[in-house]
Motif scaffolding. Structure first.
Motif, short mmCIF file in Angstrom:
data_model
loop_
_atom_site.label_atom_id
_atom_site.label_comp_id
_atom_site.label_asym_id
_atom_site.label_seq_id
_atom_site.Cartn_x
_atom_site.Cartn_y
_atom_site.Cartn_z
N GLN A 31 -10.18 -2.79 5.18
CA GLN A 31 -9.75 -2.48 3.82
C GLN A 31 -8.37 -3.04 3.56
O GLN A 31 -7.56 -3.20 4.47
CB GLN A 31 -9.76 -0.98 3.57
CG GLN A 31 -8.82 -0.18 4.44
CD GLN A 31 -8.94 1.31 4.20
OE1 GLN A 31 -9.80 1.78 3.47
NE2 GLN A 31 -8.07 2.07 4.82
N GLY A 32 -8.14 -3.35 2.32
CA GLY A 32 -6.83 -3.83 1.90
C GLY A 32 -6.33 -3.00 0.73
O GLY A 32 -7.11 -2.47 -0.05
N TYR A 33 -5.02 -2.86 0.64
CA TYR A 33 -4.42 -2.12 -0.47
C TYR A 33 -2.94 -2.44 -0.56
O TYR A 33 -2.33 -2.95 0.39
CB TYR A 33 -4.63 -0.60 -0.32
CG TYR A 33 -4.15 -0.02 0.99
CD1 TYR A 33 -2.85 0.44 1.14
CD2 TYR A 33 -5.01 0.09 2.08
CE1 TYR A 33 -2.41 0.98 2.34
CE2 TYR A 33 -4.58 0.64 3.28
CZ TYR A 33 -3.29 1.08 3.41
OH TYR A 33 -2.85 1.61 4.58
N TRP A 34 -2.35 -2.15 -1.72
CA TRP A 34 -0.91 -2.31 -1.91
C TRP A 34 -0.24 -1.06 -1.38
O TRP A 34 -0.67 0.04 -1.65
CB TRP A 34 -0.58 -2.50 -3.39
CG TRP A 34 -0.97 -3.86 -3.87
CD1 TRP A 34 -2.12 -4.19 -4.55
CD2 TRP A 34 -0.24 -5.07 -3.70
NE1 TRP A 34 -2.15 -5.53 -4.80
CE2 TRP A 34 -1.00 -6.11 -4.29
CE3 TRP A 34 0.95 -5.39 -3.09
CZ2 TRP A 34 -0.58 -7.42 -4.31
CZ3 TRP A 34 1.37 -6.71 -3.12
CH2 TRP A 34 0.61 -7.71 -3.72
N LYS A 35 0.84 -1.24 -0.62
CA LYS A 35 1.55 -0.08 -0.12
C LYS A 35 3.05 -0.23 -0.42
O LYS A 35 3.56 -1.35 -0.46
CB LYS A 35 1.31 0.12 1.38
CG LYS A 35 2.01 -0.86 2.28
CD LYS A 35 1.81 -0.48 3.74
CE LYS A 35 2.80 -1.23 4.61
NZ LYS A 35 2.74 -0.84 6.00
N PRO A 36 3.72 0.89 -0.65
CA PRO A 36 5.16 0.82 -0.90
C PRO A 36 5.91 0.46 0.38
O PRO A 36 5.54 0.88 1.47
CB PRO A 36 5.51 2.24 -1.35
CG PRO A 36 4.41 3.09 -0.85
CD PRO A 36 3.20 2.24 -0.71
N ILE A 37 6.98 -0.34 0.22
CA ILE A 37 7.80 -0.67 1.39
C ILE A 37 9.24 -0.21 1.22
O ILE A 37 9.84 0.25 2.16
CB ILE A 37 7.73 -2.16 1.77
CG1 ILE A 37 8.01 -3.07 0.58
CG2 ILE A 37 6.41 -2.48 2.41
CD1 ILE A 37 8.06 -4.54 0.93
N GLY A 39 11.65 1.55 -2.14
CA GLY A 39 11.83 1.80 -3.56
C GLY A 39 10.59 1.46 -4.35
O GLY A 39 9.52 1.99 -4.12
N GLU A 40 10.73 0.53 -5.29
CA GLU A 40 9.62 0.13 -6.13
C GLU A 40 8.88 -1.09 -5.59
O GLU A 40 7.91 -1.53 -6.17
CB GLU A 40 10.11 -0.13 -7.56
CG GLU A 40 10.62 1.12 -8.24
CD GLU A 40 11.04 0.86 -9.66
OE1 GLU A 40 10.55 -0.11 -10.28
OE2 GLU A 40 11.86 1.64 -10.15
N LYS A 41 9.35 -1.65 -4.49
CA LYS A 41 8.70 -2.82 -3.91
C LYS A 41 7.40 -2.42 -3.22
O LYS A 41 7.29 -1.32 -2.69
CB LYS A 41 9.60 -3.51 -2.89
CG LYS A 41 10.76 -4.25 -3.49
CD LYS A 41 11.48 -4.99 -2.39
CE LYS A 41 12.56 -5.88 -2.97
NZ LYS A 41 13.21 -6.66 -1.92
N THR A 42 6.46 -3.33 -3.23
CA THR A 42 5.20 -3.12 -2.52
C THR A 42 4.81 -4.39 -1.78
O THR A 42 5.36 -5.46 -2.04
CB THR A 42 4.06 -2.76 -3.50
OG1 THR A 42 3.88 -3.84 -4.42
CG2 THR A 42 4.33 -1.47 -4.24
N CYS A 43 3.87 -4.24 -0.87
CA CYS A 43 3.29 -5.40 -0.21
C CYS A 43 1.80 -5.15 -0.04
O CYS A 43 1.34 -4.01 -0.10
CB CYS A 43 3.96 -5.68 1.14
SG CYS A 43 3.60 -4.44 2.41
N GLU A 44 1.08 -6.20 0.15
CA GLU A 44 -0.35 -6.06 0.41
C GLU A 44 -0.52 -5.72 1.89
O GLU A 44 0.18 -6.23 2.75
CB GLU A 44 -1.08 -7.36 0.08
CG GLU A 44 -2.58 -7.28 0.26
CD GLU A 44 -3.29 -6.37 -0.73
OE1 GLU A 44 -4.40 -5.93 -0.40
OE2 GLU A 44 -2.75 -6.11 -1.81
N HIS A 45 -1.44 -4.83 2.16
CA HIS A 45 -1.69 -4.38 3.53
C HIS A 45 -3.18 -4.53 3.81
O HIS A 45 -4.01 -4.27 2.94
CB HIS A 45 -1.29 -2.91 3.68
CG HIS A 45 -1.52 -2.34 5.03
ND1 HIS A 45 -0.68 -2.58 6.09
CD2 HIS A 45 -2.51 -1.54 5.52
CE1 HIS A 45 -1.12 -1.95 7.16
NE2 HIS A 45 -2.23 -1.32 6.84
N ILE A 46 -3.53 -4.97 5.01
CA ILE A 46 -4.92 -5.02 5.44
C ILE A 46 -5.01 -4.32 6.78
O ILE A 46 -4.08 -4.39 7.59
CB ILE A 46 -5.45 -6.47 5.54
CG1 ILE A 46 -6.96 -6.49 5.79
CG2 ILE A 46 -4.70 -7.27 6.60
CD1 ILE A 46 -7.59 -7.88 5.67
#
Length: 97
Positions: A31-37, A39-46
């Motif tokens: 599965q993949g999803y956007w996760k917070p890293i 503050g307001e920044k996010t990254c894609e995670h798999i």
């Protein structure tokens, strides 16, 4: 790829969609999803983890990147299939759902 079209599978992988596969007697969920890293920044995670068996929920692979397609590349290149890369074993992988 058993029970599925390889190009369709790769398309869904590139989009970060949920995929269930079987390989050499083990079942995995990808599965993949956007996760917070921060503050307001996010990254894609798999991530890929075991479903059932002796260690259900055990994470076999995970990676972060700027996009889901970049995560898919990291996934395909990782030697997580009994020490082999996806392209080396894709003919043994069964797409369940």
């Amino acid at each position: 790829m058993i029970n599925g079209n390889l190009l369709s599978f790769l398309d869904k992988l590139n989009l970060g969609e949920e995929l269930e596969v079987s390989f050499r007697g083990r079942v995995y969920l990808i599965q993949g999803y956007w996760k917070p890293i921060e503050g307001e920044k996010t990254c894609e995670h798999i991530e890929m983890f075991l479903v059932g068996g002796e260690h259900p929920g055990e994470v076999v692979f995970e990676a972060d990147a700027d996009s889901s397609s970049a995560c898919a590349i990291l996934f395909r290149d990782a030697p997580i299939w009994d020490g082999l890369r996806f392209d080396e074993v894709e003919s043994e992988i069964e797409w369940i759902a």
